[in-house]
Design an enzyme around this catalytic site. Structure first.
Site, PDB file in Angstrom:
ATOM      1  N   TRP A  65      42.275  50.211  23.275  1.00 35.16           N
ATOM      2  CA  TRP A  65      41.476  49.812  24.444  1.00 35.16           C
ATOM      3  C   TRP A  65      41.617  48.333  24.703  1.00 35.16           C
ATOM      4  O   TRP A  65      42.055  47.579  23.848  1.00 35.16           O
ATOM      5  CB  TRP A  65      40.005  50.258  24.340  1.00 35.16           C
ATOM      6  CG  TRP A  65      39.244  49.880  23.074  1.00 35.16           C
ATOM      7  CD1 TRP A  65      39.755  49.381  21.910  1.00 35.16           C
ATOM      8  CD2 TRP A  65      37.837  49.982  22.864  1.00 35.16           C
ATOM      9  NE1 TRP A  65      38.755  49.187  20.994  1.00 35.16           N
ATOM     10  CE2 TRP A  65      37.567  49.536  21.557  1.00 35.16           C
ATOM     11  CE3 TRP A  65      36.765  50.411  23.654  1.00 35.16           C
ATOM     12  CZ2 TRP A  65      36.278  49.502  21.021  1.00 35.16           C
ATOM     13  CZ3 TRP A  65      35.486  50.369  23.116  1.00 35.16           C
ATOM     14  CH2 TRP A  65      35.259  49.922  21.806  1.00 35.16           C
ATOM     15  N   ASN A  66      41.275  47.936  25.950  1.00 34.96           N
ATOM     16  CA  ASN A  66      41.441  46.549  26.374  1.00 34.96           C
ATOM     17  C   ASN A  66      40.149  46.025  26.976  1.00 34.96           C
ATOM     18  O   ASN A  66      39.357  46.801  27.515  1.00 34.96           O
ATOM     19  CB  ASN A  66      42.513  46.450  27.467  1.00 34.96           C
ATOM     20  CG  ASN A  66      43.866  46.965  27.034  1.00 34.96           C
ATOM     21  OD1 ASN A  66      44.448  46.452  26.093  1.00 34.96           O
ATOM     22  ND2 ASN A  66      44.363  47.985  27.715  1.00 34.96           N
ATOM     23  N   HIS A  73      38.070  40.924  44.320  1.00 37.16           N
ATOM     24  CA  HIS A  73      39.040  41.142  45.404  1.00 37.16           C
ATOM     25  C   HIS A  73      40.462  40.997  44.865  1.00 37.16           C
ATOM     26  O   HIS A  73      41.212  40.108  45.255  1.00 37.16           O
ATOM     27  CB  HIS A  73      38.753  40.179  46.559  1.00 37.16           C
ATOM     28  CG  HIS A  73      37.379  40.386  47.130  1.00 37.16           C
ATOM     29  ND1 HIS A  73      37.147  41.010  48.335  1.00 37.16           N
ATOM     30  CD2 HIS A  73      36.163  40.105  46.610  1.00 37.16           C
ATOM     31  CE1 HIS A  73      35.848  41.097  48.545  1.00 37.16           C
ATOM     32  NE2 HIS A  73      35.216  40.548  47.505  1.00 37.16           N
ATOM     33  N   HIS A  77      41.881  46.806  46.877  1.00 40.54           N
ATOM     34  CA  HIS A  77      40.436  46.628  46.682  1.00 40.54           C
ATOM     35  C   HIS A  77      39.631  46.886  47.937  1.00 40.54           C
ATOM     36  O   HIS A  77      40.159  46.897  49.040  1.00 40.54           O
ATOM     37  CB  HIS A  77      40.130  45.237  46.120  1.00 40.54           C
ATOM     38  CG  HIS A  77      40.291  44.122  47.105  1.00 40.54           C
ATOM     39  ND1 HIS A  77      41.484  43.474  47.303  1.00 40.54           N
ATOM     40  CD2 HIS A  77      39.412  43.531  47.969  1.00 40.54           C
ATOM     41  CE1 HIS A  77      41.337  42.529  48.223  1.00 40.54           C
ATOM     42  NE2 HIS A  77      40.089  42.550  48.659  1.00 40.54           N
ATOM     43  N   ASP A  79      36.381  45.912  50.385  1.00 35.69           N
ATOM     44  CA  ASP A  79      35.491  44.837  50.848  1.00 35.69           C
ATOM     45  C   ASP A  79      34.211  45.478  51.381  1.00 35.69           C
ATOM     46  O   ASP A  79      34.254  46.261  52.339  1.00 35.69           O
ATOM     47  CB  ASP A  79      36.101  44.057  52.025  1.00 35.69           C
ATOM     48  CG  ASP A  79      37.284  43.171  51.663  1.00 35.69           C
ATOM     49  OD1 ASP A  79      37.612  43.036  50.477  1.00 35.69           O
ATOM     50  OD2 ASP A  79      37.879  42.617  52.611  1.00 35.69           O
ATOM     51  N   HIS A  83      30.199  41.067  51.610  1.00 41.77           N
ATOM     52  CA  HIS A  83      31.226  40.071  51.289  1.00 41.77           C
ATOM     53  C   HIS A  83      31.155  38.871  52.245  1.00 41.77           C
ATOM     54  O   HIS A  83      31.456  37.751  51.854  1.00 41.77           O
ATOM     55  CB  HIS A  83      32.595  40.742  51.384  1.00 41.77           C
ATOM     56  CG  HIS A  83      33.775  39.864  51.144  1.00 41.77           C
ATOM     57  ND1 HIS A  83      33.808  38.899  50.172  1.00 41.77           N
ATOM     58  CD2 HIS A  83      34.987  39.822  51.767  1.00 41.77           C
ATOM     59  CE1 HIS A  83      34.997  38.298  50.197  1.00 41.77           C
ATOM     60  NE2 HIS A  83      35.718  38.825  51.161  1.00 41.77           N
ATOM     61  N   HIS A 212      37.044  39.893  58.783  1.00 38.83           N
ATOM     62  CA  HIS A 212      35.895  39.776  57.880  1.00 38.83           C
ATOM     63  C   HIS A 212      34.615  39.492  58.672  1.00 38.83           C
ATOM     64  O   HIS A 212      33.591  40.161  58.486  1.00 38.83           O
ATOM     65  CB  HIS A 212      36.129  38.658  56.863  1.00 38.83           C
ATOM     66  CG  HIS A 212      37.131  38.992  55.808  1.00 38.83           C
ATOM     67  ND1 HIS A 212      38.486  38.876  55.988  1.00 38.83           N
ATOM     68  CD2 HIS A 212      36.976  39.445  54.536  1.00 38.83           C
ATOM     69  CE1 HIS A 212      39.119  39.237  54.878  1.00 38.83           C
ATOM     70  NE2 HIS A 212      38.226  39.596  53.983  1.00 38.83           N
TER      71      HIS A 212
HETATM   72  C1  23J Z   1      37.400  35.214  50.735  1.00 41.92           C
HETATM   73  C2  23J Z   1      37.663  34.319  51.753  1.00 41.92           C
HETATM   74  C3  23J Z   1      38.597  34.619  52.707  1.00 41.92           C
HETATM   75  C4  23J Z   1      39.267  35.826  52.637  1.00 41.92           C
HETATM   76  C5  23J Z   1      39.016  36.749  51.614  1.00 41.92           C
HETATM   77  C6  23J Z   1      38.093  36.418  50.665  1.00 41.92           C
HETATM   78  C7  23J Z   1      39.738  38.062  51.529  1.00 41.92           C
HETATM   79  O1  23J Z   1      40.725  38.276  52.176  1.00 41.92           O
HETATM   80  C8  23J Z   1      39.216  39.194  50.738  1.00 41.92           C
HETATM   81  O2  23J Z   1      39.864  39.653  49.796  1.00 41.92           O
HETATM   82  O3  23J Z   1      38.161  39.689  51.098  1.00 41.92           O
HETATM   83  S1  23J Z   1      40.467  36.204  53.862  1.00 41.92           S
HETATM   84 MN    MN Z   2      38.635  41.408  49.868  1.00 40.17          MN
END
Ligand code: 23J
Ligand code: MN
Length: 265
Positions: A65-66, A73, A77, A79, A83, A212
């Site tokens: 195991w690790n 992120h 992944h 979001d 976020h 986002h």
């Molecule tokens: C934090 C700030 C900007 C961005 C992101 C994260 C991501 O792309 C992310 O993985 O959610 S653009």
């Molecule tokens: Mn992300």
């Protein structure tokens, strides 16, 4: 749920009439991670790493195991709306509280491979989506929209991140498209093959990071670093993407799968 449709699905899975496509990349210390412009002084997400606890040895004679370590992120992944600051006041907006219905849903796949090859800073417009809809039908409410660029076929991290002195260069969204998908089509979220859901140059867009900002502002989700979108039909696949149930998590690496009718590819 109709018992018959589940037994039909079970039979189709067993016979191979429904195939399962893995849309995830492998997590390793080499998995590319987002590099934000340094002049903003923003924090850095930890790359994936693992440390062996034991491997059938004196530290544990019968078990391997690790310990693992990474930012939320990292790699393929999820979001969650929490976020982004625009999503901070929604209900049920984190990895542990999002309704699980978001995690199993239909997906549509919009092909922008040629455009992304011709212009790494390509931004998908509303007209582009409407052109897709004229061929494949209106995007159904409650679907994921996957942005097919073949970006995941860029094998080296430097080709994938495509960074120069201005920062990253990868395709993204015209802000009006994000508003259209969130509000007019009421999608669950968007998924991209790139390191994040926004364009590489999104810090220069208005608003900054429009996918986002506007998706999470509308309580919608995101998926990044998807692979194998070329194995999906434009419509008709079912996406399975469940983040780890991290308390108040902003996202998490996840194994993303698609169910595809074998006659649909
Ligand atoms: C934090 C700030 C900007 C961005 C992101 C994260 C991501 O792309 C992310 O993985 O959610 S653009
Ligand atoms: Mn992300």
């Amino acid at each position: 749920m109709d018992q018959n449709s589940l037994s039909a699905l079970a039979a189709d899975l067993t016979s191979g009439a429904v195939r399962i496509v893995d849309l995830s990349v492998t997590l390793s210390s080499q998995t590319p991670i987002l590099v934000l412009p340094e002049e903003f002084g923003w924090g850095k997400s930890w790359p994936f790493s693992k440390e062996e606890i034991s491997r059938y040895d004196e530290r544990g004679p019968a078990w391997y195991w690790n310990n693992i370590c990474c930012g939320e992120h990292t790699g393929t992944h999820f979001d969650a709306p929490i976020h982004w600051v625009t999503g901070k006041d929604h209900q049920h907006h984190a990895t542990d509280t999002l309704p699980v219905e978001n995690f199993v849903a239909p997906c549509v796949v919009i092909d922008a491979v040629a455009e992304s090859q011709a212009d790494p800073d390509f931004l998908m417009t509303v007209d582009f989506v409407k052109q897709w809809e004229s061929e494949h039908g209106e995007i159904p409410r409650g679907a994921w929209v996957l942005y097919h660029t073949d970006w995941s076929k860029r094998e080296s991290a430097s080709d994938f991140l495509n960074r120069d002195s201005d920062g990253l260069h990868n395709p993204g969204w015209d802000p009006a498209t994000v508003i259209f998908l969130a509000e007019e089509r009421q999608i669950i979220g968007v998924g991209t093959e790139t390191v994040g859901t926004d364009a590489g140059q999104a810090s220069a867009q208005e608003p900054q990071f429009p996918c986002h900002n506007l998706m999470h502002g509308a309580n919608k989700c995101g998926l990044a670093s998807l692979a194998n979108l070329d194995q999906l039909p434009p419509t008709g696949a079912i996406l399975i993407a469940a983040p780890l149930k991290i308390e108040e998590g902003s996202g998490s690496p996840c194994r993303v799968l698609a169910l595809v009718g074998a006659s649909d590819q």
